[in-house]
Design a protein around this motif. Sequence first.
Motif, PDB file in Angstrom:
ATOM      1  N   LEU A 161     -18.986  11.402  -4.135  1.00 18.01           N
ATOM      2  CA  LEU A 161     -19.247  12.835  -3.979  1.00 18.01           C
ATOM      3  C   LEU A 161     -19.525  12.827  -2.478  1.00 18.01           C
ATOM      4  N   LEU A 162     -20.325  12.004  -1.940  1.00 17.54           N
ATOM      5  CA  LEU A 162     -21.102  12.008  -0.529  1.00 17.54           C
ATOM      6  C   LEU A 162     -19.565  12.053   0.347  1.00 17.54           C
ATOM      7  N   ALA A 163     -18.845  10.994   0.042  1.00 19.22           N
ATOM      8  CA  ALA A 163     -17.750  10.577   0.976  1.00 19.22           C
ATOM      9  C   ALA A 163     -16.636  11.654   0.982  1.00 19.22           C
ATOM     10  N   ALA A 164     -16.324  12.048  -0.179  1.00 18.63           N
ATOM     11  CA  ALA A 164     -15.089  13.088  -0.232  1.00 18.63           C
ATOM     12  C   ALA A 164     -15.582  14.349   0.142  1.00 18.63           C
ATOM     13  N   ALA A 165     -16.630  14.861   0.380  1.00 16.71           N
ATOM     14  CA  ALA A 165     -17.006  16.317   0.787  1.00 16.71           C
ATOM     15  C   ALA A 165     -16.125  16.572   2.312  1.00 16.71           C
ATOM     16  N   PRO A 166     -15.349  17.504   1.994  1.00 14.24           N
ATOM     17  CA  PRO A 166     -14.493  17.567   3.279  1.00 14.24           C
ATOM     18  C   PRO A 166     -15.273  18.182   4.517  1.00 14.24           C
ATOM     19  N   THR A 167     -14.947  17.392   5.649  1.00 12.88           N
ATOM     20  CA  THR A 167     -15.496  17.735   6.747  1.00 12.88           C
ATOM     21  C   THR A 167     -14.858  18.561   7.850  1.00 12.88           C
ATOM     22  N   ALA A 168     -13.292  18.487   7.772  1.00 12.89           N
ATOM     23  CA  ALA A 168     -12.574  19.185   8.609  1.00 12.89           C
ATOM     24  C   ALA A 168     -11.188  19.395   7.800  1.00 12.89           C
ATOM     25  N   GLU A 169     -10.488  20.512   8.367  1.00 11.10           N
ATOM     26  CA  GLU A 169      -8.877  20.511   7.789  1.00 11.10           C
ATOM     27  C   GLU A 169      -7.968  19.652   8.520  1.00 11.10           C
ATOM     28  N   GLY A 170      -7.411  19.022   7.422  1.00  8.35           N
ATOM     29  CA  GLY A 170      -6.445  17.870   7.901  1.00  8.35           C
ATOM     30  C   GLY A 170      -5.158  18.573   7.882  1.00  8.35           C
ATOM     31  N   PRO A 171      -4.130  17.633   7.734  1.00 15.74           N
ATOM     32  CA  PRO A 171      -2.529  17.932   7.830  1.00 15.74           C
ATOM     33  C   PRO A 171      -2.450  18.276   5.928  1.00 15.74           C
ATOM     34  N   ASP A 172      -1.413  19.053   5.952  1.00 12.54           N
ATOM     35  CA  ASP A 172      -1.195  19.163   4.441  1.00 12.54           C
ATOM     36  C   ASP A 172       0.064  18.879   4.067  1.00 12.54           C
ATOM     37  N   ALA A 173       1.053  18.240   4.775  1.00 13.08           N
ATOM     38  CA  ALA A 173       2.279  17.713   4.448  1.00 13.08           C
ATOM     39  C   ALA A 173       2.256  16.402   3.864  1.00 13.08           C
ATOM     40  N   PRO A 174       2.870  16.227   2.723  1.00  6.13           N
ATOM     41  CA  PRO A 174       3.105  15.224   1.959  1.00  6.13           C
ATOM     42  C   PRO A 174       3.434  13.805   2.859  1.00  6.13           C
ATOM     43  N   GLY A 175       3.048  12.669   2.660  1.00  4.51           N
ATOM     44  CA  GLY A 175       3.554  11.298   3.258  1.00  4.51           C
ATOM     45  C   GLY A 175       4.280  10.657   2.153  1.00  4.51           C
ATOM     46  N   LEU A 176       5.050   9.794   2.714  1.00  6.12           N
ATOM     47  CA  LEU A 176       5.997   8.847   1.837  1.00  6.12           C
ATOM     48  C   LEU A 176       5.967   7.566   2.575  1.00  6.12           C
ATOM     49  N   ILE A 177       5.792   6.596   1.272  1.00  2.66           N
ATOM     50  CA  ILE A 177       5.850   5.115   1.716  1.00  2.66           C
ATOM     51  C   ILE A 177       6.886   4.451   0.735  1.00  2.66           C
ATOM     52  N   LEU A 178       7.886   3.816   1.222  1.00  3.37           N
ATOM     53  CA  LEU A 178       9.037   3.119   0.433  1.00  3.37           C
ATOM     54  C   LEU A 178       8.660   1.782   0.592  1.00  3.37           C
ATOM     55  N   LEU A 179       8.569   0.909  -0.663  1.00  5.57           N
ATOM     56  CA  LEU A 179       8.345  -0.468  -0.751  1.00  5.57           C
ATOM     57  C   LEU A 179       9.464  -1.158  -1.429  1.00  5.57           C
ATOM     58  N   THR A 180       9.829  -2.336  -0.903  1.00  4.42           N
ATOM     59  CA  THR A 180      11.048  -3.116  -1.575  1.00  4.42           C
ATOM     60  C   THR A 180      10.244  -4.052  -2.741  1.00  4.42           C
ATOM     61  N   LYS A 181      10.914  -4.832  -3.366  1.00  2.91           N
ATOM     62  CA  LYS A 181      10.663  -5.686  -4.231  1.00  2.91           C
ATOM     63  C   LYS A 181       9.518  -6.825  -3.463  1.00  2.91           C
ATOM     64  N   GLY A 182       8.611  -6.767  -4.359  1.00  6.72           N
ATOM     65  CA  GLY A 182       7.408  -7.663  -3.794  1.00  6.72           C
ATOM     66  C   GLY A 182       6.669  -6.842  -2.997  1.00  6.72           C
ATOM     67  N   GLY A 183       6.637  -5.580  -2.710  1.00  9.77           N
ATOM     68  CA  GLY A 183       5.745  -4.808  -2.284  1.00  9.77           C
ATOM     69  C   GLY A 183       5.759  -4.785  -0.582  1.00  9.77           C
ATOM     70  N   LYS A 184       6.776  -5.146   0.010  1.00  8.79           N
ATOM     71  CA  LYS A 184       7.082  -5.252   1.267  1.00  8.79           C
ATOM     72  C   LYS A 184       7.561  -3.931   1.826  1.00  8.79           C
ATOM     73  N   ILE A 185       6.869  -3.314   2.857  1.00  5.90           N
ATOM     74  CA  ILE A 185       7.166  -2.108   3.345  1.00  5.90           C
ATOM     75  C   ILE A 185       8.499  -1.922   3.909  1.00  5.90           C
ATOM     76  N   GLU A 186       9.222  -0.717   3.613  1.00  5.47           N
ATOM     77  CA  GLU A 186      10.714  -0.589   3.766  1.00  5.47           C
ATOM     78  C   GLU A 186      10.369   0.748   4.922  1.00  5.47           C
ATOM     79  N   ALA A 187       9.739   1.684   4.470  1.00  8.23           N
ATOM     80  CA  ALA A 187       9.470   2.717   5.349  1.00  8.23           C
ATOM     81  C   ALA A 187       8.277   3.345   5.199  1.00  8.23           C
ATOM     82  N   VAL A 188       7.614   4.131   6.268  1.00  8.36           N
ATOM     83  CA  VAL A 188       6.379   4.951   5.988  1.00  8.36           C
ATOM     84  C   VAL A 188       6.597   6.032   6.948  1.00  8.36           C
ATOM     85  N   THR A 189       6.501   7.209   6.432  1.00  7.97           N
ATOM     86  CA  THR A 189       6.555   8.404   7.308  1.00  7.97           C
ATOM     87  C   THR A 189       5.225   8.722   8.077  1.00  7.97           C
TER      88      THR A 189
END
Length: 282
Positions: A161-189
């Motif tokens: 509860l203490l940690a998640a109390a908002p302190t500032a406005e952040g970006p609101d656009a969703p982010g995307l992470i693509l992972l290949t087989k085995g959890g390897k990173i393919e792309a991160v926006t």
Amino acid sequence: VELCHAGLDIAEFFDEAGRLVRRVVPFDGFCSLTLDPATLLPTSHFTHNSMRPEDVPRLAENEYAHEDFNKFAALARSPRPAAALSEATEGVLERSARYREILQSNGFGDELRLTALDDALAWACFAFYRAETEPNFDEADAHLGAEVSAVLAEGVRCAILLAAAPTAEGPDAPGLILLTKGGKIEAVTPAAERWLAELITPAPAAGRLPQVVNAVAYRALLAAEGGGEGMARARVPSASGWLVLHGSLVGDRAERRTAVIIEPARSPEIAPLIVEAYGLSE
């Protein structure tokens, strides 16, 4: 109980809780995780003199993609929410893939796992490790772990509860992470990179992702293997408020590619969690 209400953040609480437990149940290192009570997916993962950073994603794979002993979700449903690996394997640690592939290579033998429950809701879990040269945990150790389960859950609940109390406005656009087989990173926006930086968790090893991302991806794969749509979701505290991570299968199931979307949590998504975290009655 005093520690639970000392106003510590999540990392500080885990450090101090481990110090107190170690007084009565000796161990050589431990891992601590916060959980989303609704899905039992980890929302942060801290290593304390224990796992190498490169082995942390393997723990998520073991937890959600393979059969093994003393899974945290199983302990949450057990009459006793704590158990030693030596007990579960009847003294033959080699029966556990987690021991063979991860614990042993980090110099550890037995493992005592604990799910922290408050009114049947799981808020955190702990894995305490002893060096290969040390004696195994015994039933008294597991019993004590079960006895402190509720008070540890209360402390984590307060810290979240203490940690998640908002302190500032952040970006609101969703982010995307693509992972290949085995959890390897393919792309991160770029938006995903910004959200990842907001997560309340230690920085992962170079080229790796925070544990919650791996867990959501593996849970989505597990759901797909069970004949479902291949979806998973976790509500996560961050430095600027609450986030939601959505995991899903991408393309052909045989390719085992996954996508994880990170976005700010909307009020209806996190209202039940806030009610539970404050311990409010209906």
